[in-house]
Motif scaffolding. Structure first.
Motif, mmCIF file in Angstrom:
data_model
loop_
_atom_site.group_PDB
_atom_site.id
_atom_site.type_symbol
_atom_site.label_atom_id
_atom_site.label_comp_id
_atom_site.label_asym_id
_atom_site.label_seq_id
_atom_site.Cartn_x
_atom_site.Cartn_y
_atom_site.Cartn_z
ATOM 1 N N LYS A 262 0.484 -1.326 0.234
ATOM 2 C CA LYS A 262 0.041 0.269 0.064
ATOM 3 C C LYS A 262 0.671 1.492 0.324
ATOM 4 O O LYS A 262 0.769 2.316 -0.860
ATOM 5 C CB LYS A 262 -1.011 0.280 1.493
ATOM 6 C CG LYS A 262 -2.413 1.235 1.216
ATOM 7 C CD LYS A 262 -3.196 1.288 2.654
ATOM 8 C CE LYS A 262 -3.536 -0.260 3.106
ATOM 9 N NZ LYS A 262 -4.044 -0.629 4.202
ATOM 10 N N MET A 263 2.029 1.382 0.513
ATOM 11 C CA MET A 263 2.574 2.150 0.967
ATOM 12 C C MET A 263 4.003 2.796 -0.251
ATOM 13 O O MET A 263 3.703 3.720 -0.491
ATOM 14 C CB MET A 263 3.662 2.093 2.041
ATOM 15 C CG MET A 263 3.279 2.095 2.829
ATOM 16 S SD MET A 263 2.327 4.005 4.289
ATOM 17 C CE MET A 263 3.091 4.952 3.671
ATOM 18 N N ILE A 264 4.378 1.841 -1.101
ATOM 19 C CA ILE A 264 4.611 1.687 -2.125
ATOM 20 C C ILE A 264 4.002 2.368 -3.660
ATOM 21 O O ILE A 264 3.902 3.212 -4.185
ATOM 22 C CB ILE A 264 5.212 0.485 -2.659
ATOM 23 C CG1 ILE A 264 6.310 -0.532 -1.498
ATOM 24 C CG2 ILE A 264 5.822 0.164 -4.203
ATOM 25 C CD1 ILE A 264 6.477 -2.352 -2.160
ATOM 26 N N LEU A 265 2.618 1.630 -3.316
ATOM 27 C CA LEU A 265 1.509 2.189 -4.179
ATOM 28 C C LEU A 265 1.293 3.458 -4.559
ATOM 29 O O LEU A 265 1.383 4.168 -5.081
ATOM 30 C CB LEU A 265 0.420 1.634 -3.972
ATOM 31 C CG LEU A 265 0.284 0.048 -4.325
ATOM 32 C CD1 LEU A 265 -0.633 -0.964 -4.715
ATOM 33 C CD2 LEU A 265 0.028 0.320 -6.307
ATOM 34 N N HIS A 266 1.034 4.084 -2.928
ATOM 35 C CA HIS A 266 0.885 5.382 -3.158
ATOM 36 C C HIS A 266 2.359 6.389 -3.342
ATOM 37 O O HIS A 266 1.437 6.608 -3.683
ATOM 38 C CB HIS A 266 0.912 5.364 -0.665
ATOM 39 C CG HIS A 266 0.475 7.049 -0.546
ATOM 40 N ND1 HIS A 266 -0.083 8.084 -1.166
ATOM 41 C CD2 HIS A 266 1.442 7.392 -0.333
ATOM 42 C CE1 HIS A 266 -0.352 9.209 -0.387
ATOM 43 N NE2 HIS A 266 1.244 9.064 0.222
ATOM 44 N N LYS A 267 2.996 5.898 -3.045
ATOM 45 C CA LYS A 267 4.643 7.154 -3.195
ATOM 46 C C LYS A 267 5.099 6.958 -5.205
ATOM 47 O O LYS A 267 5.183 7.759 -5.423
ATOM 48 C CB LYS A 267 6.003 6.080 -2.836
ATOM 49 C CG LYS A 267 5.794 6.769 -1.573
ATOM 50 C CD LYS A 267 7.623 6.323 -0.611
ATOM 51 C CE LYS A 267 7.251 7.034 0.593
ATOM 52 N NZ LYS A 267 8.478 7.545 1.466
ATOM 53 N N VAL A 268 4.541 5.529 -5.237
ATOM 54 C CA VAL A 268 4.715 4.906 -7.385
ATOM 55 C C VAL A 268 3.321 6.090 -7.872
ATOM 56 O O VAL A 268 3.731 7.315 -8.808
ATOM 57 C CB VAL A 268 4.532 4.384 -7.841
ATOM 58 C CG1 VAL A 268 4.029 4.161 -9.065
ATOM 59 C CG2 VAL A 268 5.917 2.924 -6.911
ATOM 60 N N ARG A 269 2.414 6.014 -7.437
ATOM 61 C CA ARG A 269 1.209 7.098 -7.816
ATOM 62 C C ARG A 269 1.457 8.412 -7.639
ATOM 63 O O ARG A 269 1.859 9.014 -8.550
ATOM 64 C CB ARG A 269 0.051 6.160 -6.896
ATOM 65 C CG ARG A 269 -1.094 7.717 -7.235
ATOM 66 C CD ARG A 269 -2.183 7.288 -6.324
ATOM 67 N NE ARG A 269 -3.166 7.977 -6.717
ATOM 68 C CZ ARG A 269 -3.802 9.148 -6.157
ATOM 69 N NH1 ARG A 269 -2.981 9.461 -5.091
ATOM 70 N NH2 ARG A 269 -4.901 10.252 -6.095
ATOM 71 N N SER A 270 2.297 8.692 -6.494
ATOM 72 C CA SER A 270 2.815 10.550 -6.564
ATOM 73 C C SER A 270 3.562 10.989 -7.602
ATOM 74 O O SER A 270 3.847 11.672 -7.769
ATOM 75 C CB SER A 270 2.907 10.949 -5.247
ATOM 76 O OG SER A 270 1.973 9.858 -4.048
ATOM 77 N N VAL A 271 4.699 9.666 -8.196
ATOM 78 C CA VAL A 271 5.515 10.057 -9.188
ATOM 79 C C VAL A 271 4.760 10.481 -10.154
ATOM 80 O O VAL A 271 5.479 11.783 -10.605
ATOM 81 C CB VAL A 271 6.963 9.040 -8.774
ATOM 82 C CG1 VAL A 271 7.372 9.329 -9.869
ATOM 83 C CG2 VAL A 271 7.718 8.640 -7.852
#
Length: 348
Positions: A262-271
């Motif tokens: 979930k945290m990885i998805l949050h950051k990849v989406r933010s990029v």
């Protein structure tokens, strides 16, 4: 023992409800017109406010606590329980215009119990209002659904959960770092109850009144930002070994893989948003600490990048598969292999 925060700060009126405006507007509008249904069906995932709004509805029709009855269908699911209910509803209210029966987890009733309840819903006494609440509307007979006014509750967004936990923390005399509030909102996963539960654990363990993101990571068992960044940078740099090593570190640290992804998805989406929706930069900046934001901003500015829509899609597939996997980390490992091996093949 201190009161649970979710109960302590449960909304007391329609004006206090967050994230369910479509339901609040419909109910309050109908009540102003004097249009009161004999049966309502509230469906939606856990912790979205179904019981809270049911209680507010009871208050709005001037039902006192003596005439408000809450029934847990998971514990009272048989035909005998519903027969007792059918007898009880015939009795006039003690001191209110209406008796309100809130039946939580109504999908847990047996087939025979549903049939008995149906007869009451078909010909209810004028002084009775039913509010049925469920997380699994697909398990309800169509005959029950068709006799109720149906309202579907939405999962609150991360922004709404952040507002809720910040308000609760403030009421308790605590201040949350913006990034700490965002992390709690992410971990809350669309549930007010879960987000408030995480907040309670964090503030009860905090040595002072200022809560940092590192405190949330430690108390909530969330992965450290640096470990998540290792995965994101491994994807960006095409370093499969680095990515798999970070996954291994997460496993050794007993980090929940669902939370990790979930945290990885949050950051990849933010990029991706920083790259393609530059007007959202100020919003995204509020969600991360200074170092984290600079890290994501730098990645978004790189012309050649493995972080793209396909990457995000593969991670979403892995997230959905994580709860079903015999080896919790396997979906993430497979996603990394697929993302980075595909990138190698395209580059060669």
């Amino acid at each position: 023992m201190s009161e649970v925060l979710y109960r302590k700060y449960r909304p007391q009126g329609f004006k206090d409800v967050l994230g369910q405006e479509h339901i609040v507007d419909a109910l309050s509008g109908a009540l102003k017109q004097g249009n009161i249904a004999h049966a309502y069906l509230f469906s939606g995932s856990r912790g979205t406010g179904k019981t809270s709004i049911a209680r507010i509805l009871a208050k709005e029709v001037k039902t006192s606590l003596n005439d408000l009855h809450e029934i847990d269908a998971a514990s009272n699911r048989g035909i005998d329980d519903i027969r007792e209910l059918r007898e009880a509803v015939t009795v006039l209210p003690f001191e209110s215009p209406y008796k309100v029966y809130i039946i939580d987890e109504v999908h847990m009733l047996t087939k025979e119990a549903f049939n008995a309840l149906l007869k009451t819903l078909e010909e209810p006494p004028k002084h009775v209002i039913f509010v049925l609440a469920t997380t699994e509307i697909d398990k309800l007979p169509e005959t029950i659904i068709s006799r109720c006014q149906n309202f579907t509750f939405k999962k609150p967004s991360q922004k709404i959960l952040k507002i809720a936990v910040e308000a609760t923390a403030k009421a308790e005399g605590f201040t949350l770092e913006p990034s700490a509030a965002d992390l709690i909102a992410i971990l809350g996963d669309g549930s007010f109850r879960d987000a408030q539960g995480i907040l309670q654990k964090v503030i009860y363990s905090s040595p002072d009144k200022n809560v940092s993101i590192s405190e949330v990571e430690k108390i909530a068992g969330a992965p450290k930002g640096a470990l998540v960044n290792n995965i994101v940078s491994a994807i960006q740099d095409g370093e499969l070994e680095k990515g798999l090593s970070a996954v291994s570190s997460a496993v050794e640290g007993n980090i929940d893989m669902k939370v990790f992804l979930k945290m990885i998805l949050h950051k990849v989406r933010s990029v991706l948003l920083l790259k393609y929706a530059k007007e959202m930069e100020s919003v995204i900046k509020e969600q991360f600490g200074k170092e984290d934001f600079e890290f994501l901003k730098k990645l978004s500015g790189q012309t050649k990048s493995t972080i793209n829509s396909n990457t995000l899609n593969e991670l979403l597939v892995a997230y959905d598969a994580t709860g079903r996997s015999y080896i919790p980390q396997l979906p993430l490992e497979l996603a990394l292999i697929k993302i980075l091996r595909n990138n190698e093949n395209q580059s060669s």
